[in-house]
Write a protein that holds these residues in place. Structure first.
Motif, PDB file in Angstrom:
ATOM      1  N   LYS A   1      -8.220   7.575  -1.029  1.00  0.00           N
ATOM      2  CA  LYS A   1      -8.207   6.807   0.007  1.00  0.00           C
ATOM      3  C   LYS A   1      -6.911   6.858   0.733  1.00  0.00           C
ATOM      4  CE  LYS A   1      -8.602   1.736   1.101  1.00  0.00           C
ATOM      5  NZ  LYS A   1      -9.097   0.494   0.768  1.00  0.00           N
ATOM      6  N   ALA A   2      -5.840   6.604  -0.147  1.00  0.00           N
ATOM      7  CA  ALA A   2      -4.254   6.544   0.370  1.00  0.00           C
ATOM      8  C   ALA A   2      -4.100   8.139   0.903  1.00  0.00           C
ATOM      9  CB  ALA A   2      -3.393   6.305  -0.430  1.00  0.00           C
TER      10      ALA A   2
ATOM     11  N   GLY B   1       0.931  -1.012  -0.120  1.00  0.00           N
ATOM     12  CA  GLY B   1      -0.229   0.002   0.096  1.00  0.00           C
ATOM     13  C   GLY B   1       0.706   1.278   0.020  1.00  0.00           C
TER      14      GLY B   1
ATOM     15  N   ARG C   1      -8.257   5.342  -5.738  1.00  0.00           N
ATOM     16  CA  ARG C   1      -7.162   4.964  -4.611  1.00  0.00           C
ATOM     17  C   ARG C   1      -6.343   6.117  -4.201  1.00  0.00           C
ATOM     18  NH1 ARG C   1      -2.355   2.251  -8.224  1.00  0.00           N
ATOM     19  NH2 ARG C   1      -1.316   3.228  -6.615  1.00  0.00           N
TER      20      ARG C   1
ATOM     21  N   TYR D   1      -1.963   0.801   6.071  1.00  0.00           N
ATOM     22  CA  TYR D   1      -1.173  -0.085   5.227  1.00  0.00           C
ATOM     23  C   TYR D   1      -1.541  -1.474   5.603  1.00  0.00           C
ATOM     24  CZ  TYR D   1       1.262   4.276   3.890  1.00  0.00           C
ATOM     25  OH  TYR D   1       1.452   5.466   3.767  1.00  0.00           O
TER      26      TYR D   1
ATOM     27  N   ASP E   1       0.051  10.728  -2.993  1.00  0.00           N
ATOM     28  CA  ASP E   1      -1.286  10.504  -3.649  1.00  0.00           C
ATOM     29  C   ASP E   1      -2.305  11.889  -3.104  1.00  0.00           C
ATOM     30  OD1 ASP E   1      -1.437   7.604  -4.198  1.00  0.00           O
ATOM     31  OD2 ASP E   1      -0.558   7.636  -2.189  1.00  0.00           O
TER      32      ASP E   1
ATOM     33  N   THR F   1       3.022   4.293  -1.445  1.00  0.00           N
ATOM     34  CA  THR F   1       3.035   4.834  -2.912  1.00  0.00           C
ATOM     35  C   THR F   1       3.956   5.792  -3.181  1.00  0.00           C
ATOM     36  OG1 THR F   1       1.599   6.662  -2.301  1.00  0.00           O
ATOM     37  CG2 THR F   1       0.475   4.684  -3.040  1.00  0.00           C
TER      38      THR F   1
END
Length: 783
Positions: free
Chosen positions: A159-160, A29, A156, A90, A173, A31
């Motif tokens: 969310k992140a 998870g 995504r 995560y 993100d 990034t």
């Protein structure tokens, strides 16, 4: 016996990486580099954690405990760590070093499918721009195409980004979500304003919308992530290749004959059958059959190795020609293959020192970019360009900033470099060794087993005429003493006695004298019990300080000129049974009985290795316990620039320190190359220790003795190790220069209106891919 023959104690295998001291977790998870900092903070807050390091490229976390834990404590503490990672937003699971590489299982449509859908929606928005028709589509069509990309495919990022915000940190993100949301929101505002405009010309014109910027940026970022994941997967190819060497089933011989069973059911002592073309399933020894085995993927040795009854077998090698029966000596995590995999995984999971500097930059990267974007928007609005232009340029700043490239620059290069090295038989234990090796200025070699074959033979011996002892009896006594030693010279004496079919007299009170030799009491042959000693010239001069060497001078000169190692056989007068005279209480009653010469062939690659080191600008030194004449003869043959001879094992580390001090007080970076057993103190004292495995055994010890292990006894792997270190270091600096340069140039360029959001998104997507792709060029390296 020379001074180098007494082995110092070796640390217990696996002590540094046993499960009671550390645990590795596969984290999913993350990034960007900011996520790494967030996970590390979450892990370091857990009570009982001494240090936590997270590697973005491998998506692995290595956690060291403050103190060793038993199995139950470690399990409970690991659960706490997993919960901390979950709270940080995560997902994680325990990763055992000898398990298969844990990879996030994502269906192809979950990666490339999102890119494909985003491209289908974004392409109609972009194509009219290429024709100069920016407002080709009605607003509602642009809205219909861009909105699913923004809020479904881009979910995504929201969310992140939200998870990071809740944890009080920033990540990539958030930049993507803020930038694309601003472009989408601005478009909605302009559309609404245009549709409610009282201007009579508004009905006949289309508003300037930026739906295409939001959709294209998200699509490009998804494409960059897909390419990045693919490239990162290639960096773990070396580990997966090693793990694939283990077969799922084996042929075990039992009371019912040959039975096929799962590899996990095999125990130490089992008898396995390996057919031609099959892989050796685990470590063992041949008990029946002979042939050749391909060990290239384990040691980098290109030629098959001959095997016969008694020969060791390493799991993962390929039986090339004939049926072999083997007895299992190690299974599971204790095999050589498991050790190699563990070392590669650990080396790739640990951060290099330079990465810690990058992490500090990454920790403030996102807040800094947000501030620059805010100042960009306010600055252009204050300059009078209007809110629309100001917002678009702020969006470009948010989109072009890429912390991912910073996070990947160092670990991607290290992963590729260690993987390439492992394929050629160079096992790098940690990134620090890799990072230091490229600065090595001096390489110090041990002689026996490193530059020579390590299989000396007794070439000749001479008995003192006045003693009245024949050659056969002298050899019998020497062989009897050597039954208490595992040194290669001891093996040479015993082999010669066996070749001549000599019986050995009984020996008692055997005592090894560190760095000097061995002594004991031999049963009487003619009514007299004697204490005997066999050892180095140094010891002989201590026991017989007044001995005249003139009767031996011609032989000594001849043997030293041929590079032979010399040992002295001494006899003391009558001794009580069970008591041997010690060196500390030496007296003149010791007599020189015989002089023995041992020859050891140079490795054919040794001279080439020394020459290549000189071509790299590295000075070469040989440190040996052998006598000076023999050592200097070897040095001249190989072209070694400095020879340090007659060195006790414990003193080798002192000589390494002197080499490090350099001449004129200028510090030198020194690498030590040895067999990982006798040279352990020197390997530890050097800036870089290189332990050379050997076919006589000890490779498992060598794995724990130094920062770099050479998996086969080829000295040319030494310059090869320095070369891959230099190339990896160059890739690290290239990647860092690109990552910093990209952001330093790209962010101001976007802030001053030089890039629109779409071009910024494309640049950001390609920046991480370029860093990883540059690192992957190391996979083409050849030793």
């Amino acid at each position: 016996m020379p001074a180098s023959e007494v082995s110092p104690p070796v640390p217990p295998e696996g002590a540094a990486t046993s499960p009671d001291h550390a645990v590795q977790l596969a984290v999913r998870g993350m990034t960007c580099a900011a996520c790494v900092a967030r996970v590390e903070r979450a892990l370091n807050k857990v009570p009982g954690v001494a240090q936590a390091q997270v590697n973005f490229a491998t998506e692995m976390a290595t956690v060291q405990w403050v103190e060793p834990l038993d199995q139950a404590q470690a399990a409970a503490q690991t659960d706490t760590l997993l919960a901390a990672i979950e709270r940080a937003g995560y997902h994680a699971q325990v990763q055992h070093a000898d398990d298969a590489v844990v990879e996030e299982v994502v269906p192809w449509w979950g990666v490339w499918g999102a890119v494909l859908l985003g491209s289908v929606a974004s392409l109609p928005l972009v194509l009219p721009m290429l024709w100069g028709a920016h407002h080709f589509w009605p607003a509602w069509v642009q809205f219909a195409l861009a909105t699913p990309v923004q809020f479904l495919l881009g979910a995504r990022f929201y969310k992140a980004g939200w998870a990071a915000l809740k944890a009080g940190s920033g990540n990539m993100d958030q930049l993507v979500a803020l930038g694309t949301s601003a472009a989408w929101g601005l478009s909605m505002w302009l559309w609404w304003r245009h549709s409610h405009s009282t201007d009579p010309h508004a009905a006949h014109t289309a508003p300037d919308l930026y739906f295409e910027s939001a959709a294209v940026v998200i699509t490009l970022v998804l494409l960059g992530k897909a390419l990045e994941a693919r490239a990162k997967r290639q960096t773990t190819a070396a580990i997966r290749a090693l793990q694939s060497l283990r077969p799922d089933t084996v042929h075990r011989q039992g009371p019912q004959g040959e039975v096929e069973v799962p590899l996990k059911q095999v125990l130490v002592g089992d008898i396995l059958i390996v057919r031609p073309g099959e892989r050796i399933p685990t470590d063992g020894v041949v008990i029946e059959g002979s042939g050749h085995v391909d060990e290239s993927l384990l040691t980098g040795e290109p030629l098959p190795v001959s095997k016969a009854p008694g020969s060791p077998l390493t799991g993962g090698a390929i039986n090339t020609e004939s049926r072999l029966l083997m007895r299992v000596t190690a299974v599971g995590g204790q095999t050589m293959l498991a050790h190699i995999i563990r070392r590669v995984v650990e080396a790739q999971a640990v951060k290099a020192p330079i990465q810690r500097v990058v992490d500090r930059v990454s920790a403030v990267f996102v807040p800094t970019v947000l501030l620059i974007a805010l100042l960009t928007g306010l600055g252009w609005w204050w300059a009078g360009l209007g809110g629309e232009v100001a917002l678009i340029r702020a969006v470009a700043v948010l989109v072009i900033a890429c912390p991912c490239a910073l996070g990947l620059a160092t670990p991607a290069a290290i992963m590729a470099g260690t993987g390439a090295a492992a394929r050629h038989g160079i096992l790098i234990k940690d990134p620090e060794a890799l990072e230091v090796a490229h600065r090595v200025q001096v390489v110090a070699f041990d002689k026996t087993g490193t530059l020579t074959q390590g299989r000396p033979r007794l070439v000749d011996w001479q008995v003192a005429e006045a003693i009245g002892l024949d050659r056969t009896r002298a050899l019998q006594v020497a062989a009897a003493l050597q039954t208490g030693s595992e040194h290669p010279l001891a093996r040479a004496v015993l082999d010669e006695a066996q070749r001549l079919s000599l019986g050995l007299p009984a020996v008692s009170a055997l005592q090894t004298v560190a760095g000097r030799g061995i002594q004991g009491v031999i049963a009487p042959s003619e009514g007299t019990t004697h204490a005997w000693a066999l050892g180095s010239t140094r010891w002989m001069s201590e026991l017989c300080p007044n001995a005249s060497l003139s009767p031996w001078s011609d032989k000594l000169d001849a043997w030293h000129g041929q590079g032979h190692t010399v040992s002295w056989l001494l006899r003391q007068g009558q001794a009580s049974e069970g008591r041997a005279q010690t060196a500390a209480s030496a007296d003149a009653s010791w007599q020189v009985v015989a002089l023995m010469a041992f020859g050891d062939e140079l490795k054919p690659e040794a001279a080439v290795a020394v020459q290549r080191l000189h071509e790299l600008g590295v000075r070469t030194v040989m440190i040996s316990g052998d006598n000076r004449s023999a050592a200097e003869h070897i040095g001249r043959q190989l072209g070694i620039q400095q020879v340090i001879a007659e060195v006790l094992p414990g003193d080798k580390a002192d000589h390494i320190a002197r080499l490090q001090a350099g001449q004129g007080g200028e510090r030198q970076v020194v690498a030590m190359v040895g067999d990982g057993i006798n040279d352990a103190p020197a390997l530890a004292a050097a800036d870089v220790g290189m332990a050379m495995a050997n076919p006589q055994g000890g490779a498992d010890v060598a794995l724990n003795a130094a920062g770099i292990t050479l998996m086969r006894g080829d000295p040319t792997l030494v310059p090869a190790a320095l070369d891959i270190s230099r190339r990896t270091s160059a890739k690290i600096w290239q990647n860092l220069a690109w990552a910093f340069g990209y952001n330093i140039i790209g962010i101001p360029l976007a802030a001053f209106g030089g890039l629109n959001p779409m071009l910024a998104g494309a640049a950001m997507a390609l920046s991480s891919v370029s860093v990883v792709s540059n690192a992957l060029l190391l996979s083409r390296w050849r030793a």
